[in-house]
Structure formats: structure tokens, C-alpha cells
Design an enzyme around this catalytic site. Structure first.
Site, PDB file in Angstrom:
ATOM      1  N   PRO A  81     -12.108 -50.150 -27.996  1.00 56.84           N
ATOM      2  CA  PRO A  81     -13.042 -49.303 -27.261  1.00 56.84           C
ATOM      3  C   PRO A  81     -14.123 -48.729 -28.181  1.00 56.84           C
ATOM      4  CG  PRO A  81     -11.012 -48.108 -27.713  1.00 56.84           C
ATOM      5  CD  PRO A  81     -10.806 -49.505 -28.233  1.00 56.84           C
TER       6      PRO A  81
ATOM      7  N   CYS B  41     -45.525 -42.679 -26.658  1.00 56.22           N
ATOM      8  CA  CYS B  41     -46.715 -43.150 -25.937  1.00 56.22           C
ATOM      9  C   CYS B  41     -46.323 -44.327 -25.062  1.00 56.22           C
ATOM     10  CB  CYS B  41     -47.781 -43.555 -26.924  1.00 56.22           C
ATOM     11  SG  CYS B  41     -48.584 -42.110 -27.556  1.00 56.22           S
TER      12      CYS B  41
HETATM   13  N1  LLP Z   1     -15.807 -55.352 -28.240  1.00 53.80           N
HETATM   14  C1  LLP Z   1     -16.853 -56.194 -28.131  1.00 53.80           C
HETATM   15  C2  LLP Z   1     -16.714 -57.563 -28.558  1.00 53.80           C
HETATM   16  C3  LLP Z   1     -18.073 -55.723 -27.609  1.00 53.80           C
HETATM   17  O1  LLP Z   1     -19.084 -56.559 -27.494  1.00 53.80           O
HETATM   18  C4  LLP Z   1     -18.185 -54.366 -27.220  1.00 53.80           C
HETATM   19  C5  LLP Z   1     -19.439 -53.844 -26.710  1.00 53.80           C
HETATM   20  C6  LLP Z   1     -17.067 -53.523 -27.372  1.00 53.80           C
HETATM   21  C7  LLP Z   1     -15.894 -54.065 -27.876  1.00 53.80           C
HETATM   22  C8  LLP Z   1     -17.088 -52.072 -27.011  1.00 53.80           C
HETATM   23  O2  LLP Z   1     -17.325 -51.866 -25.664  1.00 53.80           O
HETATM   24  P1  LLP Z   1     -17.259 -50.371 -25.071  1.00 53.80           P
HETATM   25  O3  LLP Z   1     -15.848 -49.885 -25.169  1.00 53.80           O
HETATM   26  O4  LLP Z   1     -18.177 -49.544 -25.865  1.00 53.80           O
HETATM   27  O5  LLP Z   1     -17.697 -50.519 -23.673  1.00 53.80           O
HETATM   28  N2  LLP Z   1     -25.716 -50.973 -25.749  1.00 53.80           N
HETATM   29  C9  LLP Z   1     -25.016 -51.002 -24.475  1.00 53.80           C
HETATM   30  C10 LLP Z   1     -23.589 -51.388 -24.628  1.00 53.80           C
HETATM   31  C11 LLP Z   1     -23.405 -52.733 -25.295  1.00 53.80           C
HETATM   32  C12 LLP Z   1     -21.957 -53.044 -25.476  1.00 53.80           C
HETATM   33  C13 LLP Z   1     -21.801 -54.205 -26.374  1.00 53.80           C
HETATM   34  N3  LLP Z   1     -20.467 -54.563 -26.652  1.00 53.80           N
HETATM   35  C14 LLP Z   1     -25.151 -49.640 -23.800  1.00 53.80           C
HETATM   36  O6  LLP Z   1     -25.802 -48.768 -24.358  1.00 53.80           O
HETATM   37  O7  LLP Z   1     -24.632 -49.439 -22.713  1.00 53.80           O
END
Ligand code: LLP
Length: 464
Positions: A315, A385
Site C-alpha cells: 500500500p 499561470c
Molecule cells: N504497487 C504498484 C505496483 C503500484 O503501481 C502502485 C501505485 C502501488 C503499489 C500503490 O498503490 P496505492 O496503495 O497507493 O493505491 N499518482 C496517482 C496514483 C498512481 C498509483 C501508481 N501505482 C494518484 O495521485 O492518484
């Protein structure tokens, strides 16, 4: 007199966690668990008065609550201990926020780490993260990055054939390279298109129809020690069903691998649990998410008569998202009668690119006016901007004045880590708050920092 979070909730400030709940799951609250309204009717986090923090450190300012981050780490670990009879490891997806202090905190909570670049890997190592708990992801790792990961001794999560073949050549005879295989499960989940990764049309991982070939290849190359399989279906997910389905798919892969004599010992289920950005969001608790995954794996292993693998989850957002807020100073206002009022803050898309990138919705409070009635609906605009630089399209706030401290909630994940210098704004400082103490964990950039990498060819010097 300090009003309790419960009184604050009763008086309509519904963003504070109800302190009566035992062991609250941080991802279900808009503010960090230690948030209170103090005697001055100011927002307080980690025992620190937010307007006072702003006086001391300036704005924009990321304020990270150590207790909330640690609580989320502990809940993940405890939930696995409660619901999984086998071995487990929680690794922090550090793309959410990778810096020395955050890595050091998660390491001290016994978590491992997921890194996706040489830079994240370097930072985690510098923070003292044990390499054996580090997993290196990415769909286009450079040869240099692969060497860095091999030398450090972390597990490489192999994404594609090019990487797989490169690793067979890079592995030195005496010590096999420890790898995991990233596979695309073909599971759809309901989240923003850009943050969905497990469906078939994704740039990540091997397709399921390649599985046999990949397993065969790996079984013929002893210089690769394939310890595990990995999948990640997306981010900011609220339904449990998608992850429950994923457990069945992944155990099926395990049994397929066994036919090739591969002794795969780990399953990494990815991350993805959502958090609250508004009062309308209703994500499951950390424990509920972990429970569904553990039960799914246990049941599927029983059906396939397989030993329980070491179960890994990675996570990011749900560990750190709710632990942080961003404080801004309110500046100019533009009132367009009968249409909209724009309240401008001293940051925006450079410190939080999520609204403009994913149309993400946030909520805000005025930290120096926590008792003032919420009477206005305004747009909180950034200072860039760019017309689209709107932090919150419709924010319900008290009447604000220039100099007020506007705090946007739930900015711990994918804010600092995605920050830029657009319009040459220096990136903000970050402070860690705990038990009334505030420590700087990221310094505010200066104008000198902004030109540090610039080079001025000699023939242009006469222009100065
Ligand atoms: N593992 C992998 C392989 C991933 O690609 C990601 C997130 C995670 C774990 C963690 O996921 P989480 O628990 O944070 O949901 N920039 C985007 C989110 C991109 C997520 C990319 N991968 C945003 O601001 O919503």
C-alpha cells in the site's frame, strides 16, 4: 479550553476523526488522527498549532503527522498477523511519498519498501532500509538501475522480456538474482483510468497468455531465483471485490508455476486501498481490506492444495495519504457577482498536481478560524499561470481574508512526490509533527536551488 474532536464533529466540523473509536483506520478520515481544535479555535495536528507552524516554516507547507503514519503501518501489520496464518510482509509503495524521514519511519515500523527508480532506491538505502525488504518495480528499468538493485541485494520485480533477458546476462554465477514476476491479471476496477493498472490494456507486466513461456524461461535459467509473483490492479479502490478476485487469479498462477518446478514462495498482491478525500468517500478500513485478501489466499491455496506463500501487500496512499495536510496562505480574491468567488492560495498545481491531472476533489478548512461558521462556497485557486490550476472547485468555507491559513486535507500521497517547479515555484517545505514538536523533514527550495542545474554557455554570459 481545548475542545475535543467529538465536540468539533458535533459543531459541524465533521472532518475530525471521532476520538471515541478505538484504533480508527486513518484512511477513513479526512484529517490526521491527532487533529484537534485548540483553545484558540485553531487547528492543531500532532500537538502543534497549525497557524504557529505556518509562522515558523512559511507556506505552502506539508504537515505530516507521525502518529497517523505509524498507526496505519501498525494496522496493516496487525491485520496480517490476525488474519493470515502464514508469513507476511507489508511494503510501503514509496512512490506515494519518498524521502529520507518517511522511509526511516516505515522501516522502524517493520515495513519493507517498494521503489520504482534508482532515485527511490537510493533514498531508501540512505534512510537505512534493509535491502532484503526492498522490491524494485518499473516497466523500463535502465541497466544502471538494475545494477544498482542487484548490488544492493533487493528483489527485482521483472516487468517484461527485455528485462528478464538482460538479468540473465547480468547475474553473476555465484549468487542468483532474486526476482519476482509482474503479471497482468486482467481485472477491471472502478478508479480513474490513469491509475488503473491491472486490466489487459496496460503497459505493466507480462500478459497472462505469456505465463507458460515465462515460467519455462525462468526454470531454464538458474541464475535467476524467482521467489514470487506480483500483481497490482489500480489505486484509490473502494470495492473489495476486485482484490478478492485477484487472490484467486494469483493462486492459480502459483499452481501453474509449480508445473515448471518453480518453487515460488511469495505472492505480492499490490496496493490500491482508497482513502477519504471528501466526506462522501467511504473506503473500507485497512483491516477489512487485509482480511478479504488473507481469506481469499487461504481459501484458494486450500482448493489448489498449495502451501501458503509469504503474502506481501504494497500500500502507498492508504499508509500516508491521510497523515498529511498542506497549509497555504490565502491571498487575493476575485468576486464575480452571481457566478463565483475565487480565493487564491500561494501554491497549487506545482505542490498538488492531482486536481488538474485526475480531477481529484479535495476539502479544506481555515486553520486559524475553526469556529467560524461555514457560509461561503468558493473556488480555491492556485497561483500558477494556468486557468485549470484550481485546487478545489467548490469549497465550503467561512468568510476568508487575505492572510488566513487554508489547509487542504489528505495530501500525504502523490503530492510531494509529484510536485514540480512549474512557473519556477520553489517546492514547499515539509514538517513532521509529533507530541507538540515539529521537525523539518524537507527544506523549502530556494531561488538558488532553482538555478542550481542551469548552465549558462560562455557565449551568453555577456547578456548578464
Ligand atoms: N504497487 C504498484 C505496483 C503500484 O503501481 C502502485 C501505485 C502501488 C503499489 C500503490 O498503490 P496505492 O496503495 O497507493 O493505491 N499518482 C496517482 C496514483 C498512481 C498509483 C501508481 N501505482 C494518484 O495521485 O492518484
Amino acid at each position: 479550553m481545548v475542545s475535543t474532536p467529538a465536540q468539533a464533529v458535533a459543531s459541524g466540523r465533521q472532518y475530525l476523526p471521532a476520538f471515541t473509536i478505538d484504533n480508527p483506520s486513518p484512511n477513513q478520515y479526512l484529517l490526521p488522527l491527532t487533529a484537534q481544535v485548540n483553545g484558540q479555535e485553531h487547528l492543531e495536528i500532532g500537538g502543534c498549532d497549525v497557524p504557529a507552524l505556518v509562522q515558523r516554516f512559511g507556506t505552502p507547507l506539508y504537515i505530516l503527522d507521525e502518529a497517523t503514519l505509524r498507526a496505519a503501518c501498525r494496522q496493516y501489520r496487525q491485520a496480517f498477523q490476525t488474519h493470515y496464518p502464514g508469513e507476511s510482509l507489508v511494503i510501503y509503495a514509496s512512490k506515494a511519498w519518498n524521502c529520507l524521514a518517511v522511509c526511516a519511519i516505515v522501516a522502524s515500523e517493520g515495513l519493507g519498501i517498494d521503489v520504482v527508480s534508482g532515485g527511490e532506491l537510493y533514498t531508501a538505502l540512505q534512510a537505512g532500509m534493509p535491502p532484503e525488504t526492498m522490491y524494485f518495480h518499473g516497466n523500463n528499468k535502465s541497466v544502471e538501475e538494475l545494477h544498482l538493485a542487484i548490488d544492493a541485494g533487493c528483489t527485482i520485480v521483472v516487468d517484461n522480456w527485455l528485462e528478464l533477458k538482460a538479468l540473465t546476462e547480468m547475474a553473476s554465477g555465484d549468487r542468483p538474482v532474486q526476482i519476482m514476476l509482474r503479471l497482468t491479471p486482467g481485472i477491471e476496477c472502478h478508479t480513474h483510468e490513469y491509475i488503473r493498472t491491472g486490466h489487459l490494456d496496460s503497459k505493466f507486466g507480462f500478459d497472462p497468455d505469456q505465463l507458460d513461456r515465462v515460467f519455462q524461461f525462468v526454470s531454464q535459467h538458474p541464475q535467476l531465483d524467482c521467489i514470487g509473483l506480483h500483481a497490482h490492479i489500480g489505486s484509490q479502490i473502494f470495492e473489495l471485490q476486485a482484490h478478492q478476485d485477484l487472490t484467486g487469479v494469483m493462486v492459480q498462477w502459483l499452481s501453474q508455476a509449480a508445473q515448471y518446478g518453480l518453487s515460488i514462495r511469495e505472492l505480492d498482491i499490490g496496493g490500491g486501498l482508497g482513502i477519504c478525500y471528501t466526506e462522501a468517500d467511504d473506503p473500507p478500513s485497512i483491516e477489512a481490506w487485509v482480511q478479504v485478501i488473507c481469506e481469499g489466499i487461504v481459501q484458494a491455496c486450500r482448493e489448489h492444495q498449495l502451501a501458503l506463500p509469504k503474502l506481501i501487500a504494497e500500500p502507498g496512499r492508504s499508509l500516508i495519504g491521510s497523515a498529511c495536510v498542506t497549509a497555504y496562505t490565502v491571498g487575493s480574491q476575485k468576486v464575480i457577482p452571481d457566478l463565483r468567488t475565487y480565493v487564491t492560495v500561494d501554491g497549487g498545481m506545482s505542490d498538488n498536481p492531482r486536481p488538474i491531472t485526475y480531477q481529484s476533489v479535495y476539502r479544506a478548512v481555515i486553520a486559524n478560524q475553526m469556529a467560524k461558521p461555514l457560509t461561503e462556497t468558493v473556488a480555491v485557486a492556485g497561483k500558477h499561470c494556468e486557468s485549470g490550476d484550481i485546487v478545489i472547485k467548490q469549497a465550503l468555507l467561512p468568510k476568508t481574508e487575505s492572510g488566513d491559513v487554508l489547509v487542504v486535507m489528505a495530501t500525504g500521497a502523490y503530492n510531494y512526490s509529484m510536485a514540480s517547479n512549474y512557473n519556477r515555484l520553489p517546492r514547499p517545505a515539509a514538517v513532521l509533527v509529533h507530541a507538540g514538536e515539529a521537525s523539518l523533514i524537507v527544506q523549502r527550495e530556494t531561488y538558488q536551488d532553482l538555478i542550481r542545474q542551469d548552465c549558462l554557455p560562455e557565449r551568453l554570459l555577456h547578456n548578464r
